[in-house]
Design a protein around this motif. Structure first.
Motif, PDB file in Angstrom:
ATOM      1  N   LYS A   2       0.912  -1.169   0.027  1.00 29.45           N
ATOM      2  CA  LYS A   2      -0.145  -0.112   0.072  1.00 29.45           C
ATOM      3  C   LYS A   2       0.824   1.431  -0.111  1.00 29.45           C
ATOM      4  CE  LYS A   2      -3.436   0.196   2.652  1.00 29.45           C
ATOM      5  NZ  LYS A   2      -4.360  -0.308   4.015  1.00 29.45           N
ATOM      6  N   ASN A   3       2.110   1.098   0.561  1.00 29.31           N
ATOM      7  CA  ASN A   3       2.946   2.305   0.587  1.00 29.31           C
ATOM      8  C   ASN A   3       3.750   2.354  -0.461  1.00 29.31           C
ATOM      9  OD1 ASN A   3       1.805   3.133   3.246  1.00 29.31           O
ATOM     10  ND2 ASN A   3       3.052   1.463   4.222  1.00 29.31           N
ATOM     11  N   ALA A   4       3.760   1.513  -1.537  1.00 31.69           N
ATOM     12  CA  ALA A   4       4.870   1.584  -2.674  1.00 31.69           C
ATOM     13  C   ALA A   4       4.446   2.849  -3.531  1.00 31.69           C
ATOM     14  CB  ALA A   4       4.869   0.292  -3.688  1.00 31.69           C
TER      15      ALA A   4
ATOM     16  N   SER B 203      -3.616   8.502  -8.119  1.00 30.40           N
ATOM     17  CA  SER B 203      -4.849   8.959  -7.578  1.00 30.40           C
ATOM     18  C   SER B 203      -5.745   9.206  -8.400  1.00 30.40           C
ATOM     19  CB  SER B 203      -4.517   9.919  -6.479  1.00 30.40           C
ATOM     20  OG  SER B 203      -3.686   9.774  -5.361  1.00 30.40           O
ATOM     21  N   LYS B 204      -7.039   9.154  -8.268  1.00 27.22           N
ATOM     22  CA  LYS B 204      -8.093   9.464  -9.152  1.00 27.22           C
ATOM     23  C   LYS B 204      -9.548   9.845  -8.408  1.00 27.22           C
ATOM     24  CE  LYS B 204     -10.287  10.015 -12.904  1.00 27.22           C
ATOM     25  NZ  LYS B 204     -10.170  11.104 -13.697  1.00 27.22           N
ATOM     26  N   SER B 205     -10.035  10.616  -8.842  1.00 25.20           N
ATOM     27  CA  SER B 205     -11.500  11.232  -8.326  1.00 25.20           C
ATOM     28  C   SER B 205     -12.534  11.438  -9.207  1.00 25.20           C
ATOM     29  CB  SER B 205     -11.064  12.211  -7.224  1.00 25.20           C
ATOM     30  OG  SER B 205     -10.682  13.446  -7.950  1.00 25.20           O
TER      31      SER B 205
ATOM     32  N   VAL C  70      -7.479  -1.031  -6.657  1.00 26.44           N
ATOM     33  CA  VAL C  70      -7.690   0.096  -6.111  1.00 26.44           C
ATOM     34  C   VAL C  70      -7.448   0.064  -4.495  1.00 26.44           C
ATOM     35  CG1 VAL C  70      -9.294   0.829  -8.117  1.00 26.44           C
ATOM     36  CG2 VAL C  70     -10.207  -0.139  -5.684  1.00 26.44           C
ATOM     37  N   LYS C  71      -7.117   1.148  -3.727  1.00 23.30           N
ATOM     38  CA  LYS C  71      -7.253   1.324  -2.521  1.00 23.30           C
ATOM     39  C   LYS C  71      -7.486   2.522  -2.097  1.00 23.30           C
ATOM     40  CE  LYS C  71      -2.028   2.991  -2.168  1.00 23.30           C
ATOM     41  NZ  LYS C  71      -2.326   3.796  -1.319  1.00 23.30           N
ATOM     42  N   ASN C  72      -7.739   2.809  -0.668  1.00 18.94           N
ATOM     43  CA  ASN C  72      -8.093   4.000  -0.177  1.00 18.94           C
ATOM     44  C   ASN C  72      -9.468   4.567  -0.675  1.00 18.94           C
ATOM     45  OD1 ASN C  72      -5.997   3.993   1.602  1.00 18.94           O
ATOM     46  ND2 ASN C  72      -4.660   5.170   0.380  1.00 18.94           N
ATOM     47  N   LEU C  73     -10.320   3.609  -0.902  1.00 17.57           N
ATOM     48  CA  LEU C  73     -11.754   4.033  -1.603  1.00 17.57           C
ATOM     49  C   LEU C  73     -12.369   4.734  -0.409  1.00 17.57           C
ATOM     50  CD1 LEU C  73     -14.048   3.695  -3.582  1.00 17.57           C
ATOM     51  CD2 LEU C  73     -14.843   1.931  -2.054  1.00 17.57           C
ATOM     52  N   ARG C  74     -12.887   5.976  -1.049  1.00 18.09           N
ATOM     53  CA  ARG C  74     -13.565   6.934  -0.350  1.00 18.09           C
ATOM     54  C   ARG C  74     -14.788   7.401  -0.869  1.00 18.09           C
ATOM     55  NH1 ARG C  74     -11.641  10.065   4.289  1.00 18.09           N
ATOM     56  NH2 ARG C  74      -9.653   9.190   3.840  1.00 18.09           N
ATOM     57  N   ILE C  75     -16.013   7.353  -0.420  1.00 20.66           N
ATOM     58  CA  ILE C  75     -17.003   7.911  -1.176  1.00 20.66           C
ATOM     59  C   ILE C  75     -17.777   8.889  -0.110  1.00 20.66           C
ATOM     60  CG2 ILE C  75     -19.169   7.476  -2.359  1.00 20.66           C
ATOM     61  CD1 ILE C  75     -18.119   4.505  -2.654  1.00 20.66           C
ATOM     62  N   ARG C  76     -17.866  10.254  -0.511  1.00 23.37           N
ATOM     63  CA  ARG C  76     -18.739  11.253   0.100  1.00 23.37           C
ATOM     64  C   ARG C  76     -19.865  11.481  -0.544  1.00 23.37           C
ATOM     65  NH1 ARG C  76     -19.053  16.836   1.140  1.00 23.37           N
ATOM     66  NH2 ARG C  76     -19.289  17.245   3.002  1.00 23.37           N
ATOM     67  N   ALA C  77     -21.056  11.452   0.134  1.00 23.36           N
ATOM     68  CA  ALA C  77     -22.185  11.672  -0.727  1.00 23.36           C
ATOM     69  C   ALA C  77     -23.221  12.159  -0.013  1.00 23.36           C
ATOM     70  CB  ALA C  77     -22.722  10.371  -1.251  1.00 23.36           C
ATOM     71  N   ASN C  78     -24.522  12.640  -0.392  1.00 22.09           N
ATOM     72  CA  ASN C  78     -25.724  13.115   0.144  1.00 22.09           C
ATOM     73  C   ASN C  78     -26.387  11.969   0.463  1.00 22.09           C
ATOM     74  OD1 ASN C  78     -24.693  15.800   0.205  1.00 22.09           O
ATOM     75  ND2 ASN C  78     -25.699  15.975  -2.054  1.00 22.09           N
ATOM     76  N   TRP C  79     -26.204  11.194   1.407  1.00 19.62           N
ATOM     77  CA  TRP C  79     -26.770   9.934   1.643  1.00 19.62           C
ATOM     78  C   TRP C  79     -28.266   9.810   2.419  1.00 19.62           C
ATOM     79  CZ3 TRP C  79     -23.871   6.430  -0.703  1.00 19.62           C
ATOM     80  CH2 TRP C  79     -22.287   6.607  -0.522  1.00 19.62           C
TER      81      TRP C  79
ATOM     82  N   LEU D  43     -17.988   6.927   3.205  1.00 16.40           N
ATOM     83  CA  LEU D  43     -17.739   5.556   3.278  1.00 16.40           C
ATOM     84  C   LEU D  43     -16.490   5.210   2.805  1.00 16.40           C
ATOM     85  CD1 LEU D  43     -19.665   2.911   3.586  1.00 16.40           C
ATOM     86  CD2 LEU D  43     -19.978   2.786   1.180  1.00 16.40           C
ATOM     87  N   ILE D  44     -15.681   4.559   3.716  1.00 16.25           N
ATOM     88  CA  ILE D  44     -14.346   4.427   3.682  1.00 16.25           C
ATOM     89  C   ILE D  44     -13.975   2.718   3.544  1.00 16.25           C
ATOM     90  CG2 ILE D  44     -11.942   4.875   4.253  1.00 16.25           C
ATOM     91  CD1 ILE D  44     -13.171   7.595   5.390  1.00 16.25           C
ATOM     92  N   ASN D  45     -13.090   2.573   2.597  1.00 14.55           N
ATOM     93  CA  ASN D  45     -12.457   1.012   2.758  1.00 14.55           C
ATOM     94  C   ASN D  45     -11.037   1.278   2.124  1.00 14.55           C
ATOM     95  OD1 ASN D  45     -11.676  -1.349   2.335  1.00 14.55           O
ATOM     96  ND2 ASN D  45     -12.936  -2.313   1.286  1.00 14.55           N
ATOM     97  N   PRO D  46      -9.958   1.406   3.112  1.00 11.04           N
ATOM     98  CA  PRO D  46      -8.745   1.547   2.902  1.00 11.04           C
ATOM     99  C   PRO D  46      -7.900   0.306   2.127  1.00 11.04           C
ATOM    100  CG  PRO D  46      -8.785   1.117   5.094  1.00 11.04           C
ATOM    101  CD  PRO D  46     -10.161   1.176   4.617  1.00 11.04           C
TER     102      PRO D  46
END
Length: 405
Positions: free
Chosen positions: A143-145, A150-152, A338-347, A377-380
């Protein structure tokens, strides 16, 4: 445009000339397959990583946008292809037959030699033996290599959007296991773990409460009478609130088998997300697969041979569409991580409830994730999100003539 189509478009754009005119295509996992996180202090870390990749790469996908794997193994079918290949005597006259027989014999010998070498170098895991597959870049499991990009994506959904600026619909669906429809056979096969989302995540450590003695200054002395002798024992008060990490066994093979079973038995319930805006980000890398035991010589000379007792196109008809029902129609050649998945939304409130009970949102693995106070919603962890697949040429090119005698 729908979000899943947008994501596929993004990964297609990583190839200069696209994949439409090639024998390659991209397919996504039905549920992002979590990679077992490895202990950085383990001297066998590279071996452990290769074991995981070898298990993942043994699967054979269908030709479609969403991966559906059968139970056939790549190496089993490849061995059938190689060992059953037989020179076509009828194609050549006497003057040239021996020359072409030599070409075929050399190609088959090379293919057999590599398979035998690959078999001897197989990795042995708790779930069985697998031909070794390695990945490039080699540090794909780290994960640290410095291999991650990054993509958003984001969409605020303006009330009035121009047609040329049409919003990207966040049409991802929550997927959860339908506990009410679980069969006894499935529960027995997976020893009850099917009822827990934990199998889908990649936790290296499991926190467990253990009893620890308090500081020595709190020790009490007890007297134990044994016959005529009295023995002084120091009784150590126990504190049960301390946490110790314990290693969890790798679950990759069970995750793969369970995902296949859930799909086969239709045991996943889907519910549309009601989020009306989002910001989604992750880090990704592409991992090329290396199979040193896969020799392509027989594929190049496919017109020189047939497969004993098999009809034309048994393995593949060479087409990149649903008409290709061959047993070895395509193989995976690269993995999208993929790693460090982060989804911010109007849930919505229903989304928040679904997040705590779902194993995935679309093909993103969100097992054991929760929507936090920042609406994230995060899955690292690292998850295999999709694959670059290659369609095999028409194999065999001709049927065994003895089938029609």
């Amino acid at each position: 445009m729908d979000f899943q189509a947008k994501l596929q478009e993004f990964f297609l754009s990583q190839f200069k000339d696209g994949l439409e005119e090639s024998k390659l295509f991209i397919a996504f996992e039905p549920i992002g397959c979590m990679i077992d996180e490895l202990d950085p202090n383990d001297p066998q870390i590279q071996t452990r990583a290769n074991e995981q990749l070898s298990i993942l790469a043994e699967r054979l996908p269908a030709i479609q946008e969403s991966m559906t794997f059968g139970t056939s193994r790549l190496t089993d079918l490849l061995e059938t292809l190689v060992y059953s290949s037989t020179f076509r005597e009828d194609l050549f006259d006497d003057a040239e037959r021996e020359d072409y027989r030599t070409i075929f014999s050399r190609a088959k010998a090379e293919a057999m030699g590599k398979l035998e070498k690959g078999k001897r170098a197989s990795v042995v895991t708790a779930s069985g033996s697998y031909f070794l597959v390695t990945g490039h870049p080699e540090a794909w499991y780290n994960k640290n290599a410095a291999i991650w990009t990054s993509k958003s994506f984001s969409q605020k959904f303006p009330e009035k959007a121009d047609e040329q600026d049409k919003p990207i619909s966040f049409n991802l669906k929550w997927n959860r296991i339908d506990q009410s429809r679980l069969t006894t056979a499935v529960e027995t096969k997976f020893e009850g773990i099917v009822t827990h989302k934990g199998i889908f995540n990649n936790m290296l450590f499991h926190e467990q409460k253990v009893k620890k003695p308090l500081n020595h200054k709190f020790l009490r002395t007890k007297r134990l009478q044994m016959g005529s002798q009295a023995i002084n024992l120091q009784a150590k008060p126990m504190l049960s609130s301390e946490i110790n990490p314990t290693m969890v066994k790798p679950l990759l093979s069970k995750r793969i088998a369970l995902t296949h079973q859930l799909h086969k038995e239709k045991l996943v319930v889907q519910e549309q997300s009601q989020a009306d805006g989002y910001e989604l980000s992750f880090d990704y890398c592409m991992v090329n697969l290396q199979r040193d035991w896969f020799d392509r010589s027989l594929l190049h000379y496919a017109k020189l041979w047939y497969a004993k007792a098999l009809e034309k196109n048994f393995f593949s008809n060479g087409l990149k569409d649903s008409s290709n029902q061959g047993e070895l129609k395509c193989i995976t050649t690269a993995m999208i991580l993929v790693k460090n998945l982060r989804i911010r939304a109007n849930w919505s409130q229903q989304d928040i409830a679904n997040a705590g009970d779902s194993i995935s949102l679309g093909f993103f693995n969100v097992a054991d994730s929760q929507i936090n106070s920042k609406n994230e919603l995060i899955n690292p962890g690292i998850q295999a999100l999709g694959w670059i697949c290659e369609v095999m040429p028409a194999l065999p090119y001709s049927s065994d003539p003895k089938l029609f005698e």
